[in-house]
Design an enzyme around this catalytic site. Sequence first.
Site, mmCIF file in Angstrom:
data_model
loop_
_atom_site.group_PDB
_atom_site.id
_atom_site.type_symbol
_atom_site.label_atom_id
_atom_site.label_comp_id
_atom_site.label_asym_id
_atom_site.label_seq_id
_atom_site.Cartn_x
_atom_site.Cartn_y
_atom_site.Cartn_z
ATOM 1 N NE ARG A 306 -3.867 -2.295 0.355
ATOM 2 C CZ ARG A 306 -4.933 -2.529 1.150
ATOM 3 N NH1 ARG A 306 -5.330 -1.560 2.152
ATOM 4 N NH2 ARG A 306 -5.427 -3.589 0.913
ATOM 5 N NE ARG A 314 -6.002 2.646 12.144
ATOM 6 C CZ ARG A 314 -7.157 2.139 11.597
ATOM 7 N NH1 ARG A 314 -7.721 1.111 11.742
ATOM 8 N NH2 ARG A 314 -8.106 3.014 10.858
ATOM 9 C CB SER A 460 -12.251 -5.054 4.757
ATOM 10 O OG SER A 460 -12.712 -3.872 4.748
#
Length: 534
Positions: A306, A314, A460
């Site tokens: 990412r 986090r 998620s």
Amino acid sequence: MGSNTRPINISNGDENVKSKNQLKKEEKQLAKAEKKGQIKAQNVSVDVEQDISDISKGKYGILAMIQSSEISSKTFVDIKNLTTALANNSVWLRCRLHTSRAKGKQCFMVVRQQQWSVQILSVVSDTISKQFVKFCSNISKESIMDIKGKVMITPSQIDSCTQKDVELHVEELWVVSQAANQLPLLIEDASRPVKADDDQDGLNIKVNQDTRLDNRVIDLRTPANQAIFRLEAAVCKLFRDILTDKGFVEIHTPKLINAPSEGGANVFTVSYFKGSAYLAQSPQFYKQMAIAADFDKVFTVGAVFRAEDSNTHRHLTEFVGLDMEMAFKYHYHEVVDVIGSTFTQMFKGLRDNYKKEIDDVCQQYQVEPFKFLDPPLKLEFPTAINMLREAGIDVGYEDDLSTPNEKLLGRLIKAKYDTDFYILDKYPLAVRPFYTMPDPDSEIASNSYDMFMRGEEILSGAQRIHDPNYLTERVKHHGVDVGKIAAYIDAFRYGCPPHAGGGIGLERVVMLYLGLDNIRKTSMFPRDPKRLTP
Ligand code: ATP
């Protein structure tokens, strides 16, 4: 041991200690002599220069570099197995020097193997010379040694070691690998318990996070770190074992891809021959394509990238994704229940089989035991919004939850249901990715869910759109270039079962299970916007 020895003045007499250059010169001369066959090159141990009166001659020194020139029949014991049952037996240990303290004619050492430690005593006696004891007291901390010693029951418990009832009385000691004299951090300091009032306490040396991470190889030797990464391995193993038992197949998905899987932002571009490629932000497309390819239930464990400039406790720029995807018959709750039970089984596995590791982390960090319900608590998103509103927070049913609101919700849920793990179902469609299936009974909701540990998101997931025409419509709605993800959309043109799944961050699960405050503590060599090394 020590029959072929090289004379090196390591410890005998301060005034006679040779300079580094002198030692190097001697080493070179010896190497030359070895080449000429004047000295046997094999199986040479480097000994201290010992005067004839040294009664411990041949019992201590520095080993020549082990180059696999011999196979030894010597057996070594593990520190964790040193118990009173071995009293009066002589054993060999390979261990690190943790601390040493010379006192008169004695040298007390604590030696370590991973999270295990035992006290070693060398005392001048009929068989142990004062030169030997001095040699022991001069060894640098963190050096690796082979020690032969007699296991003795201690008169009183040794609190500073894991082996409290026994110690070893040295008979032989050989240094296998010397650590530099100056260590960038001491294991003692890096292992010190972190208390709630730590900031006011200036008495103890603390090791800050950057020093730890800059010198991660040493930092990782603390008992808490040894335990954290064993627990991380346990989470992976449990994830694999539990899902395999449930009929899932482990797959491996490409990390080099031609189009961002989660949209254009937050993606690393890398050069790829004459063009460029992206580093996968998740295995999303590929695990879904595996479902279209009839694998039915799949999971994967692998690196996820990412390119987010998020300098938080986090977020990492590279983390380990534990991802799963599963075909279902009629309702995505079939999948939610499988994921929920995977977590409860994992928590039980950690609690029941990794108590020692959890205790080792608790020795350093104040950790509240992790609480969970079986089956897990499942709430709908609007219920969570109502709880926040009742607590005085102004938040709408179509808004995503901010991090502070997620944390507050975690506290409210803990107070009401006494659980650190829960599932929030039916997120607003507007805050989810294009491949999320809308809720057929609501204008604003979707068939999607997040899962939380101690009030922070760890998973998620959603039912995915498996109809290619509807998927294309949603892709366009989100402004994503249909052409770039044609291969993904095409995967659904030849029939694909309804399916749902989720993505979990391994480091977050370990951090939150243990109640640690920073994800860098659960990533062995963390990558964040400011750190790409070591
Ligand atoms: P967040 O809102 O916390 O940034 P996200 O919604 O971007 O997370 P997803 O893309 O849904 O997260 O990823 C699934 C899971 O992967 C998350 O629940 C989390 O456990 C983990 N994860 C996501 N981003 C990161 C990151 N930057 N560092 C570590 N773990 C992450």
